[in-house]
Design a protein around this motif. Structure first.
Motif, PDB file in Angstrom:
ATOM      1  N   GLY A 139       2.173  11.656   2.877  1.00  0.00           N
ATOM      2  CA  GLY A 139       1.750  12.595   3.900  1.00  0.00           C
ATOM      3  C   GLY A 139       2.858  12.862   4.898  1.00  0.00           C
ATOM      4  O   GLY A 139       3.930  12.254   4.842  1.00  0.00           O
ATOM      5  N   PRO A 140       2.622  13.775   5.843  1.00  0.00           N
ATOM      6  CA  PRO A 140       3.650  14.131   6.832  1.00  0.00           C
ATOM      7  C   PRO A 140       3.833  13.043   7.882  1.00  0.00           C
ATOM      8  O   PRO A 140       2.872  12.465   8.381  1.00  0.00           O
ATOM      9  N   VAL A 141       5.092  12.759   8.195  1.00  0.00           N
ATOM     10  CA  VAL A 141       5.463  11.752   9.196  1.00  0.00           C
ATOM     11  C   VAL A 141       6.389  12.416  10.215  1.00  0.00           C
ATOM     12  O   VAL A 141       7.273  13.187   9.850  1.00  0.00           O
ATOM     13  N   THR A 142       6.177  12.092  11.491  1.00  0.00           N
ATOM     14  CA  THR A 142       6.983  12.670  12.559  1.00  0.00           C
ATOM     15  C   THR A 142       7.584  11.565  13.417  1.00  0.00           C
ATOM     16  O   THR A 142       6.859  10.682  13.879  1.00  0.00           O
ATOM     17  N   PRO A 143       8.903  11.567  13.634  1.00  0.00           N
ATOM     18  CA  PRO A 143       9.516  10.569  14.515  1.00  0.00           C
ATOM     19  C   PRO A 143       9.328  10.945  15.976  1.00  0.00           C
ATOM     20  O   PRO A 143       9.220  12.133  16.317  1.00  0.00           O
ATOM     21  N   ASP A 144       9.266   9.926  16.830  1.00  0.00           N
ATOM     22  CA  ASP A 144       9.268  10.169  18.270  1.00  0.00           C
ATOM     23  C   ASP A 144      10.211   9.170  18.921  1.00  0.00           C
ATOM     24  O   ASP A 144      10.915   8.423  18.235  1.00  0.00           O
ATOM     25  N   THR A 145      10.258   9.138  20.239  1.00  0.00           N
ATOM     26  CA  THR A 145      11.233   8.283  20.926  1.00  0.00           C
ATOM     27  C   THR A 145      10.981   6.800  20.694  1.00  0.00           C
ATOM     28  O   THR A 145      11.879   5.977  20.844  1.00  0.00           O
ATOM     29  N   GLY A 150       9.345   5.552  17.781  1.00  0.00           N
ATOM     30  CA  GLY A 150       9.228   5.198  16.369  1.00  0.00           C
ATOM     31  C   GLY A 150       8.675   6.327  15.550  1.00  0.00           C
ATOM     32  O   GLY A 150       9.319   7.377  15.416  1.00  0.00           O
ATOM     33  N   LEU A 151       7.453   6.148  15.026  1.00  0.00           N
ATOM     34  CA  LEU A 151       6.875   7.115  14.103  1.00  0.00           C
ATOM     35  C   LEU A 151       5.458   7.478  14.512  1.00  0.00           C
ATOM     36  O   LEU A 151       4.758   6.703  15.169  1.00  0.00           O
ATOM     37  N   ASN A 152       5.040   8.637  14.060  1.00  0.00           N
ATOM     38  CA  ASN A 152       3.679   9.080  14.287  1.00  0.00           C
ATOM     39  C   ASN A 152       3.195   9.818  13.055  1.00  0.00           C
ATOM     40  O   ASN A 152       3.970  10.471  12.360  1.00  0.00           O
ATOM     41  N   GLY A 153       1.915   9.693  12.761  1.00  0.00           N
ATOM     42  CA  GLY A 153       1.351  10.393  11.616  1.00  0.00           C
ATOM     43  C   GLY A 153       0.092   9.708  11.129  1.00  0.00           C
ATOM     44  O   GLY A 153       0.053   8.474  11.017  1.00  0.00           O
ATOM     45  N   GLN A 154      -0.935  10.499  10.834  1.00  0.00           N
ATOM     46  CA  GLN A 154      -2.195   9.945  10.336  1.00  0.00           C
ATOM     47  C   GLN A 154      -1.989   9.175   9.041  1.00  0.00           C
ATOM     48  O   GLN A 154      -2.670   8.189   8.768  1.00  0.00           O
ATOM     49  N   VAL A 155      -1.015   9.595   8.238  1.00  0.00           N
ATOM     50  CA  VAL A 155      -0.776   8.931   6.962  1.00  0.00           C
ATOM     51  C   VAL A 155      -0.367   7.472   7.167  1.00  0.00           C
ATOM     52  O   VAL A 155      -0.678   6.610   6.337  1.00  0.00           O
ATOM     53  N   ILE A 156       0.320   7.175   8.262  1.00  0.00           N
ATOM     54  CA  ILE A 156       0.714   5.788   8.541  1.00  0.00           C
ATOM     55  C   ILE A 156      -0.517   4.938   8.818  1.00  0.00           C
ATOM     56  O   ILE A 156      -0.647   3.809   8.330  1.00  0.00           O
ATOM     57  N   ILE A 157      -1.437   5.490   9.598  1.00  0.00           N
ATOM     58  CA  ILE A 157      -2.684   4.774   9.889  1.00  0.00           C
ATOM     59  C   ILE A 157      -3.470   4.547   8.604  1.00  0.00           C
ATOM     60  O   ILE A 157      -3.968   3.441   8.341  1.00  0.00           O
ATOM     61  N   LEU A 204     -13.388   0.908   0.356  1.00  0.00           N
ATOM     62  CA  LEU A 204     -13.058   0.017   1.453  1.00  0.00           C
ATOM     63  C   LEU A 204     -13.469   0.625   2.783  1.00  0.00           C
ATOM     64  O   LEU A 204     -13.492   1.846   2.946  1.00  0.00           O
ATOM     65  N   THR A 205     -13.811  -0.246   3.698  1.00  0.00           N
ATOM     66  CA  THR A 205     -14.099   0.143   5.071  1.00  0.00           C
ATOM     67  C   THR A 205     -13.284  -0.749   5.991  1.00  0.00           C
ATOM     68  O   THR A 205     -13.447  -1.981   5.974  1.00  0.00           O
ATOM     69  N   VAL A 206     -12.380  -0.151   6.738  1.00  0.00           N
ATOM     70  CA  VAL A 206     -11.547  -0.872   7.696  1.00  0.00           C
ATOM     71  C   VAL A 206     -11.581  -0.097   9.010  1.00  0.00           C
ATOM     72  O   VAL A 206     -11.163   1.066   9.063  1.00  0.00           O
ATOM     73  N   LYS A 207     -12.107  -0.735  10.038  1.00  0.00           N
ATOM     74  CA  LYS A 207     -12.270  -0.078  11.344  1.00  0.00           C
ATOM     75  C   LYS A 207     -13.040   1.221  11.171  1.00  0.00           C
ATOM     76  O   LYS A 207     -14.140   1.232  10.640  1.00  0.00           O
ATOM     77  N   GLU A 208     -12.438   2.340  11.580  1.00  0.00           N
ATOM     78  CA  GLU A 208     -13.162   3.608  11.518  1.00  0.00           C
ATOM     79  C   GLU A 208     -12.971   4.332  10.186  1.00  0.00           C
ATOM     80  O   GLU A 208     -13.476   5.445   9.993  1.00  0.00           O
ATOM     81  N   THR A 209     -12.275   3.693   9.255  1.00  0.00           N
ATOM     82  CA  THR A 209     -11.937   4.347   7.990  1.00  0.00           C
ATOM     83  C   THR A 209     -12.785   3.819   6.840  1.00  0.00           C
ATOM     84  O   THR A 209     -12.855   2.610   6.614  1.00  0.00           O
ATOM     85  N   THR A 210     -13.433   4.715   6.126  1.00  0.00           N
ATOM     86  CA  THR A 210     -14.113   4.401   4.868  1.00  0.00           C
ATOM     87  C   THR A 210     -13.560   5.346   3.820  1.00  0.00           C
ATOM     88  O   THR A 210     -13.621   6.566   3.976  1.00  0.00           O
ATOM     89  N   THR A 211     -13.012   4.784   2.759  1.00  0.00           N
ATOM     90  CA  THR A 211     -12.365   5.632   1.755  1.00  0.00           C
ATOM     91  C   THR A 211     -12.348   4.925   0.410  1.00  0.00           C
ATOM     92  O   THR A 211     -12.682   3.743   0.305  1.00  0.00           O
ATOM     93  N   GLU A 212     -11.940   5.653  -0.608  1.00  0.00           N
ATOM     94  CA  GLU A 212     -11.752   5.083  -1.934  1.00  0.00           C
ATOM     95  C   GLU A 212     -10.262   4.948  -2.209  1.00  0.00           C
ATOM     96  O   GLU A 212      -9.445   5.715  -1.688  1.00  0.00           O
ATOM     97  N   ALA A 213      -9.924   3.958  -3.025  1.00  0.00           N
ATOM     98  CA  ALA A 213      -8.525   3.714  -3.373  1.00  0.00           C
ATOM     99  C   ALA A 213      -8.490   3.071  -4.753  1.00  0.00           C
ATOM    100  O   ALA A 213      -9.531   2.837  -5.378  1.00  0.00           O
ATOM    101  N   TRP A 214      -7.272   2.789  -5.214  1.00  0.00           N
ATOM    102  CA  TRP A 214      -7.089   2.167  -6.531  1.00  0.00           C
ATOM    103  C   TRP A 214      -6.205   0.935  -6.384  1.00  0.00           C
ATOM    104  O   TRP A 214      -5.145   1.009  -5.780  1.00  0.00           O
ATOM    105  N   ALA A 260       0.845  -1.192   0.000  1.00  0.00           N
ATOM    106  CA  ALA A 260       0.000   0.000   0.000  1.00  0.00           C
ATOM    107  C   ALA A 260       0.876   1.235   0.000  1.00  0.00           C
ATOM    108  O   ALA A 260       1.918   1.271   0.661  1.00  0.00           O
ATOM    109  N   LEU A 261       0.437   2.249  -0.737  1.00  0.00           N
ATOM    110  CA  LEU A 261       1.238   3.469  -0.871  1.00  0.00           C
ATOM    111  C   LEU A 261       0.367   4.702  -0.668  1.00  0.00           C
ATOM    112  O   LEU A 261      -0.724   4.821  -1.231  1.00  0.00           O
ATOM    113  N   HIS A 262       0.871   5.623   0.163  1.00  0.00           N
ATOM    114  CA  HIS A 262       0.195   6.895   0.414  1.00  0.00           C
ATOM    115  C   HIS A 262       1.277   7.950   0.634  1.00  0.00           C
ATOM    116  O   HIS A 262       2.474   7.629   0.724  1.00  0.00           O
TER     117      HIS A 262
END
Length: 248
Positions: free
Chosen positions: A122-128, A130-137, A189-199, A118-120
């Motif tokens: 967006g902004p990613v931020t490191p923390d102590t 590992g990583l944080n960012g909505q794009v990872i989710i 697709l609908t996965v957990k709280e996410t409903t979105t379109e993809a290719w 899967a490829l997306h």
């Protein structure tokens, strides 16, 4: 090959913190299947990492521009904004597909590798930790899409590659290489709280739906019409249905 658990140091991501990075998730379908033992899974991990790292290198993605985390049955790869996202589609998907086909052609069922990617962006931020960012989710949700899992199971494809709508519109739609944008299928697709379109793009499909068998004529159904051109003599009803003769 780098050891699967060796990842880039956490400080490597610091210069990209908050910038739009390419986020690539990879996962082996059925990795924990009970038919596999620990030796099988080790072979699958080695093969998967070998294919992934070789494909990144062949796509001109420098190791210094990547940050990688092992996820047991796959990997999370963050790629620097300096690397064009388009290169993570074409040629990367093509390199993955060819290497997977080559391996699976000779592999037993226990060590066959079906890869979801899967490829997306967006902004990613490191923390102590590992990583944080909505794009990872969001990228993780794409990889877990039921429609992608079903497509792999039904077709036997070597690779199931799914991208966000943003990635498709910004990059895939403008590709002019071996991968045809028309080969991507729009899905919801609908996965957990996410409903979105993809290719979604599949490569190396083994089980294609069989073409419907031709239907036999219904002996009790209406008969057709036979047309003859030229001088034709018909003695008796040797031809069923209406007969029409055109004389030249």
């Amino acid at each position: 090959m780098e050891a699967p658990l060796d990842r880039a140091p956490s400080g490597a991501l610091a210069p990209w913190s908050g910038l739009n990075c390419s986020v690539l998730f990879c996962d082996v379908a059925g990795f924990g299947d009970p038919s596999r033992d620990d030796e099988d899974r080790q072979v699958v991990r080695d093969v998967t990492y070998g294919i992934l790292l070789s494909a990144l290198a062949a796509s001109d993605v420098p190791p210094a521009d990547t940050y990688r985390e092992d996820r047991g049955d796959g990997a999370l790869v963050i790629v620097s904004p300096a690397v064009p996202t388009a290169s993570l589609i074409d040629p990367l998907a093509g390199h993955l597909a060819v290497a997977l086909r080559r391996h699976n052609h000779r592999a037993s069922t226990a060590v066959r590798v079906q890869l979801r990617a899967a490829l997306h962006v967006g902004p990613v931020t490191p923390d102590t930790e590992g990583l944080n960012g909505q794009v990872i989710i969001q990228t993780a949700r794409l990889m877990e899409a039921p429609v992608l899992k079903t497509a792999l199971a039904e077709t036997g494809a070597d690779l199931g590659f799914i991208v966000s709508s943003f990635v498709y519109d910004a990059y895939v739609a403008h590709l002019h290489g071996p991968i045809d944008p028309r080969a991507f299928e729009r899905v919801t697709l609908t996965v957990k709280e996410t409903t979105t379109e993809a290719w979604m793009y599949l490569a190396g499909t083994a089980n294609r739906p069989a073409a419907p068998a031709p239907r036999s004529p219904d002996p009790d159904g209406p008969q057709g019409t036979t047309v003859f051109s030229g001088d034709v003599q018909v003695r008796g009803d040797l031809v069923l249905g209406n007969k029409i003769t055109h004389n030249r």
